[in-house]
Design an enzyme around this catalytic site. Sequence first.
Site, short mmCIF file in Angstrom:
data_model
loop_
_atom_site.label_atom_id
_atom_site.label_comp_id
_atom_site.label_asym_id
_atom_site.label_seq_id
_atom_site.Cartn_x
_atom_site.Cartn_y
_atom_site.Cartn_z
CE1 TYR A 251 -3.22 -3.36 0.28
CE2 TYR A 251 -3.77 -2.21 2.40
CZ TYR A 251 -3.72 -3.52 1.34
OH TYR A 251 -5.05 -4.60 1.10
CB SER B 191 -14.04 -4.13 -1.36
OG SER B 191 -13.35 -2.42 -2.14
CG LEU C 206 -17.84 1.10 1.21
CD1 LEU C 206 -18.08 2.48 2.51
CD2 LEU C 206 -19.39 0.37 1.92
N GLY D 79 -15.99 1.93 -3.77
CA GLY D 79 -16.89 2.55 -3.98
C GLY D 79 -18.27 3.00 -4.76
CG LEU E 172 -21.76 -1.40 -3.36
CD1 LEU E 172 -21.45 -2.44 -2.67
CD2 LEU E 172 -23.38 -1.67 -4.18
N GLY F 25 -23.56 4.86 -5.42
CA GLY F 25 -24.17 6.04 -6.09
C GLY F 25 -23.50 6.36 -7.40
CE LYS F 26 -17.71 8.04 -5.42
NZ LYS F 26 -16.48 8.15 -4.70
#
Length: 321
Positions: A53, A206, A208, A211, A213, A215-216
Amino acid sequence: MQLRPLGASGLAVSPIGLGTMAWGRDVDWPTARDLLRLFVAEGGNLIDTAPAYGAGVAEKMIGKALAGGIPREDLVIATKAGFVVRGGRRVIDTSRGALLDDLEQSLRRLRTDHVDLWQVHAWGDAPIEETLSALDTAVSRGMARYVGVSNFVGWQSATAATWQAADRTRTPLASVQVEYSLLARRAEVEIVGAATHHGLGILAWSGLGRGVLSGKYRGGRVPKSSRAAAEHFSWFVEPYLQPRSGAIVDALAHAAQGLGMSPVQVALLWVRDAPQVASALVGPRTTEQLAELLETQRRQLVAPIVAALDDISGGPNAARG
C-alpha cells in the site's frame, strides 16, 4: 464499538476496520492522522495495511501516528507479506525468507516491535508448508501475535488451516481476508464455509464495492475526484461499472432512501453483519466519509431488507439460515 472475536481466536476486533490502501496516494499524512484519530475516538481498533500500500508509505504513516501519540494498545495492527512492489513491479513471493524479510521491514516502518495480525497477502508458488512455517516463526519470535491469510480461495484457505491444525506446535490461523460486498459475493461459494468449519474470522475488504455502492457512478457518471477517474485506481473500479452492478446500486439506493440512510451505510451494514464476518474493512479518504460510516454503529438491517438485497445481488445467502 462492541468488539468481536476474530474467528475462534482470542483477538478482539472492531466490526468496522480502517483500510489504508489509498494512503500515500489519495490520502496524505494530515488526513491519515485525522482518520486514525477519529476512528480510535469512536472505538475502532482494527487498522489494515500492507507493504504494497503506497509502496510502504501507508505503514510509515501508521508508525508516524504511533510516534505522534496514538497509543499502541488502542490499535490492532494487521499487515501482510508476500506481495510487494520491487523496482516498480508487483511481485508475489511467499518463500519463508521473503515473508520474514517483509515483516522485519514492516515493523521498522510501523515503529513497533510486533503486529497483532500478520497475513500472507496472496497464494504463491512456494510450498504451502514453507510459507506457513514463516507464520510460526514470526509468532515464536514475538513479531506477530496472530496470523491469517488473505485472498486465498476456499480450498487454499482450508488447506492452510488444516496444515496448521495438524500439529499443535503450529500457530492456528485466526482469519481469512477476502473481498466481499453486494457486488462481490463469491466468498459465499466456498470461503465462508471453510472459514466456519475451521473457526476463521472473515475480514471483508472493499465492503463498499470499491466505492461503486456509494452511487457516485450512477448514470455513467465518473466524478473527477473519484477512484475511477484516477489513472492508478481506474483498473480497480472498472470491473464494477457494468449494467449488472447498476441494477444492484439502484436497488440499494432505493432501500437506503426508505430507511433514511445513505447507500454506503446500508451496504456496510449488509456486509458487517453477514455470517462469519468479524470486521468489514472500509477505505474512506476523508473524515467526512469515515464519520458517515461510523454512524452505523448502533444500527442494523431488518431481515426483509437483507433478504431483498440478497435477492437482487445474487440470491439467498444459505449461511444465514
